[in-house]
Enzyme design. Structure first.
Site, mmCIF file in Angstrom:
data_model
loop_
_atom_site.group_PDB
_atom_site.id
_atom_site.type_symbol
_atom_site.label_atom_id
_atom_site.label_comp_id
_atom_site.label_asym_id
_atom_site.label_seq_id
_atom_site.Cartn_x
_atom_site.Cartn_y
_atom_site.Cartn_z
ATOM 1 N N LYS A 94 0.850 -1.210 0.000
ATOM 2 C CA LYS A 94 0.000 0.000 0.000
ATOM 3 C C LYS A 94 0.881 1.253 0.000
ATOM 4 O O LYS A 94 2.069 1.179 0.291
ATOM 5 C CB LYS A 94 -0.933 -0.006 1.220
ATOM 6 C CG LYS A 94 -1.822 -1.255 1.285
ATOM 7 C CD LYS A 94 -2.977 -1.205 0.291
ATOM 8 C CE LYS A 94 -3.480 -2.572 -0.073
ATOM 9 N NZ LYS A 94 -4.702 -3.030 0.495
HETATM 10 C C1 LIG Z 1 -5.708 -4.066 0.781
HETATM 11 C C2 LIG Z 1 -7.130 -3.745 0.884
HETATM 12 C C3 LIG Z 1 -7.895 -4.173 1.981
HETATM 13 C C4 LIG Z 1 -7.431 -5.155 2.995
HETATM 14 O O1 LIG Z 1 -6.265 -4.845 3.671
HETATM 15 P P1 LIG Z 1 -5.398 -5.991 4.363
HETATM 16 O O2 LIG Z 1 -4.470 -5.238 5.217
HETATM 17 O O3 LIG Z 1 -4.717 -6.748 3.250
HETATM 18 O O4 LIG Z 1 -6.324 -6.858 5.140
HETATM 19 C C5 LIG Z 1 -9.199 -3.732 2.064
HETATM 20 N N1 LIG Z 1 -9.745 -2.955 1.124
HETATM 21 C C6 LIG Z 1 -9.056 -2.548 0.042
HETATM 22 C C7 LIG Z 1 -9.720 -1.664 -0.956
HETATM 23 C C8 LIG Z 1 -7.731 -2.941 -0.122
HETATM 24 O O5 LIG Z 1 -7.047 -2.536 -1.203
#
Ligand SMILES: *Cc1c(COP(=O)(O)O)cnc(C)c1O
Length: 367
Positions: A190
């Site tokens: 991210k």
């Molecule tokens: C990555 C993501 C999540 C989940 O995050 P994690 O930390 O992998 O559980 C939820 N919503 C969106 C839109 C994402 O891109």
């Protein structure tokens, strides 16, 4: 030379000395769960987002799930209530709803921005609708002023899925402070990524913040006394320490991503390719640079031949997933068309001018 889709090693290498020092500090402290680093990160991230409270949790899915769960504990939601969610989202947004035995109502997005469209959202509201999860997909903030107006009118709760949009803003309000609560992921890929799993909720609601914190700690506020049937979902000290380092560089990285996006937008010209549409420059932090093409698969193979790595976000829409095959789902034509045509080009703060040129030349030569 291949242009990697995402080079995490290059991103984290820039801060290696600071990351090592921060990790060393935690290792030497002898305190690894719920300590000074988490507390400091929560304060710093709340301030960054412009919200009053931040609660660290184990990952982004837990941030979403625990927020809905806390609203249930507060009596604001109950089993079977409908939650509107964009049909083209990542699966986590929907899992958080079904995990809480709430009913996901999949709504087609706005075709230009891939985000919830206020009009289509309004059309999906009925007397069972109690909440909206709006997803700032690919890094672009949803139409928050319009969605909040709609939510106020119908007394709906709004949870931002801000997992891809750290730092995106609209009228000086950042992702994380636009709805009633927001869920963030700090998954390594991210825009603000830890070196493992991590997540957080931001909100201005003190009561909600307290319950999420208690739910993530076995439902216990006071050791060995349980108020709720909670779970174990906490942000680790070591990940909080990594995030504190990286938060200091987030705005600079966003600026680099915006420069990369500007360069792509100015120079990609191919009638077979549709470029992303932005609302305002500051409203998109370019977690992903997603183009569309009716010849998507051929485009992806051609780019691979040219040494350009790409990915598809996402290949299968949630309503076609095996996991949801028992849920009745109507035809979602736009969502299906989006999933068949999207392609994510290399995007990151480390991309060099030569790498960007290689991407642009390859995309422009595709026929
Ligand atoms: C990555 C993501 C999540 C989940 O995050 P994690 O930390 O992998 O559980 C939820 N919503 C969106 C839109 C994402 O891109």
């Amino acid at each position: 030379m291949t242009v990697p889709f995402l080079d995490l090693k290059a991103i984290n290498a820039q801060y290696r000395d600071e990351l090592v020092a921060a990790a060393t500090h935690v290792i030497d402290s002898g305190w690894y769960i719920q300590g000074a680093e988490v507390k400091a990160f929560e304060e710093e991230f709340a301030e960054y987002c412009g919200s009053k409270y931040c609660i660290g949790v184990a990952n982004g899915l837990d941030a979403l799930t625990l927020t809905l769960r806390a609203w249930k504990e507060m009596g604001k939601l109950k089993e079977g209530d409908e939650v509107i969610v964009p049909a083209n989202t990542y699966i986590a947004s929907i899992l958080a709803i079904t995990e809480n035995r709430l009913k996901p109502v999949l709504v087609e997005p706005d075709e230009a921005t891939f985000n919830l469209c206020p009009d289509k959202t309004a059309a999906a509201i009925n007397s069972n609708t109690k909440a909206i999860i709006t997803v700032h997909l690919y890094g672009q903030l949803s139409a928050m002023p319009e969605l909040m107006q709609l939510a106020d009118k119908h007394e709906l709760l709004v949870l931002e899925d801000a997992a891809q949009a750290h730092g995106a803003s609209i009228n000086d309000r950042k992702a994380g402070s636009c709805g009633h609560a927001a869920a963030f992921s700090f998954y390594p890929g991210k825009n603000l990524g830890a070196l493992g799993d991590a997540g957080a909720v931001t909100t201005d609601d003190e009561g909600l913040a307290n319950i999420i914190r208690v739910l993530g700690c076995y439902g216990s506020q006071k050791k060995y006394e349980n108020l709720y049937q909670g779970v174990n979902s906490r942000l680790d000290e070591i990940q909080a320490a990594m995030l504190r380092v990286k938060l200091r560089y987030l705005d600079a990285e966003i600026q680099r991503r915006q420069e990369v996006a500007d360069y792509y937008l100015d120079n990609i010209q191919n009638s077979l390719i549709k470029l992303p549409v932005i609302n305002k420059r500051e409203s998109h932090v370019w977690h992903l640079f997603v183009v569309r093409s009716n010849k998507r698969d051929a485009l992806q193979s051609y780019l691979a031949e040219c040494g350009v790595e790409t990915l598809i976000h996402y290949p299968i829409p949630p309503h076609h997933q095996e996991a949801f095959k028992k849920c009745a789902s109507k035809a979602l034509c736009l969502t299906e068309a989006i999933h068949q045509s999207v392609l994510s080009l290399p995007m990151g703060p480390y991309l060099t001018i030569d790498q960007m040129k290689q991407v642009i030349t390859a995309v422009n030569n595709f026929q």
